[in-house]
Design a protein around this motif. Structure first.
Motif, short mmCIF file in Angstrom:
data_model
loop_
_atom_site.label_atom_id
_atom_site.label_comp_id
_atom_site.label_asym_id
_atom_site.label_seq_id
_atom_site.Cartn_x
_atom_site.Cartn_y
_atom_site.Cartn_z
N UNK B 33 -57.49 73.69 10.30
CA UNK B 33 -58.87 73.19 10.24
C UNK B 33 -58.94 71.97 9.34
N UNK B 35 -61.78 70.03 6.82
CA UNK B 35 -63.07 70.12 6.14
C UNK B 35 -63.35 68.80 5.43
N UNK B 48 -61.68 72.33 14.34
CA UNK B 48 -60.49 73.16 14.45
C UNK B 48 -59.46 72.37 15.25
N UNK B 92 -60.10 67.94 3.40
CA UNK B 92 -59.15 69.03 3.14
C UNK B 92 -58.65 69.65 4.43
N UNK B 99 -55.08 84.12 14.36
CA UNK B 99 -56.49 84.06 14.73
C UNK B 99 -57.30 85.13 14.00
N UNK B 100 -56.67 86.21 13.59
CA UNK B 100 -57.36 87.29 12.91
C UNK B 100 -56.98 87.36 11.43
N UNK B 101 -56.35 86.33 10.92
CA UNK B 101 -55.98 86.31 9.51
C UNK B 101 -57.22 86.39 8.64
N UNK B 102 -57.08 87.06 7.53
CA UNK B 102 -58.21 87.21 6.62
C UNK B 102 -58.10 86.29 5.42
N UNK B 103 -57.19 85.37 5.45
CA UNK B 103 -57.06 84.43 4.34
C UNK B 103 -56.76 83.05 4.87
N UNK B 104 -57.49 82.08 4.35
CA UNK B 104 -57.25 80.68 4.69
C UNK B 104 -56.70 79.98 3.45
N UNK B 105 -55.72 79.11 3.68
CA UNK B 105 -55.10 78.34 2.60
C UNK B 105 -55.52 76.89 2.73
N UNK B 106 -55.65 76.24 1.58
CA UNK B 106 -56.13 74.87 1.55
C UNK B 106 -55.10 73.93 0.94
N UNK B 107 -55.07 72.73 1.48
CA UNK B 107 -54.27 71.69 0.87
C UNK B 107 -54.99 71.12 -0.34
#
Lengths: 114, 115
Positions: B33, B35, B48, B92, B99-107
């Motif tokens: 994604x 942002x 996305x 970002x 697709x069902x992950x419960x955690x998103x990581x950010x750069x």
């Protein structure tokens, strides 16, 4: 559709005092809820998350949050603030089932006073 | 966790020009994604990035202004086209393993200033 409201764009606490950052959400389906922290000039780091199960969730750096469905809230707390906790905190919600397409609150800048 | 590398970390650009931001992940991920975080504001999802097909844009964002590529499962680019000072923001990259992950990581983000 979902939305997040963070009460208080700026919160100041003394070192050693309780930290309470407020977050209320709106969601048409059971939500997944997250708290992220952003230190100056850095990206976002996940503090903790609620998906299902226990409503009191513990995260990193001594933070915890409680999911209260009846109050549609997910407030972030820490018993004793440390100078290193000074940062921007974001509450976020996503549709149940994934962490994609997060909807973020407006953020709360936490200042820790010596 | 996932290690995300964004380039450049910051840039100052002239209005009317374009900037391409790169996002490289250390392992294959399903979801990527982009942002935007405008000064003093929260994060807003731009789109996305879909591998092998056109990105899915959120309301208020269009492909002509923010073209996105995703050639494989570890890499994506976001271009900010025909920039104006209003485009000055932090951009970002975020990833989720499934697709069902419960955690998103950010750069770490790309801090863009348009002059």
């Amino acid at each position: 559709a979902q939305s997040v409201t963070q009460l208080g764009s700026h919160v100041s606490v003394s070192e050693g005092a309780l930290v309470l950052l407020r977050c209320n959400y709106s969601s048409s389906v059971p939500p997944y809820l997250f708290w992220y922290v952003q230190y100056p000039n850095q990206g976002l780091q996940l503090l903790l998350k609620y998906t299902t199960g226990a409503t009191l969730v513990k995260g990193i750096n001594g933070f915890e949050a409680e999911f209260k469905k009846s109050e549609t809230s997910f407030h972030l707390t820490k018993p004793s603030a440390h100078m290193s906790d000074a940062a921007e905190y974001f509450c976020a919600v996503s549709l149940a089932g994934s962490a994609r397409q997060l909807t973020f609150g407006s953020g709360t800048q936490l200042t820790v006073l010596p | 966790s996932a290690v995300i590398s964004q380039k450049p970390s910051r840039d100052i650009c002239q209005r009317g020009t374009s900037l391409t931001i790169q996002c490289q992940v250390d392992s294959q991920v399903t979801m990527m994604f982009w942002y935007r975080q405008q000064p003093g504001q929260s994060l807003t999802l731009i789109a996305t990035a879909n591998q092998g097909s056109e990105a899915t844009y959120e309301s208020g964002f269009v492909i002509d202004k923010f073209p996105i590529s995703r050639p494989n499962l570890t890499f994506s680019t976001l271009t900010v086209s025909n920039m104006s000072p209003e485009d000055s923001s932090i951009y970002l990259c975020s990833v989720a393993r499934g697709a069902l992950s419960t955690e998103a990581f950010f750069g770490q983000g790309t801090r863009l200033t348009v002059v």
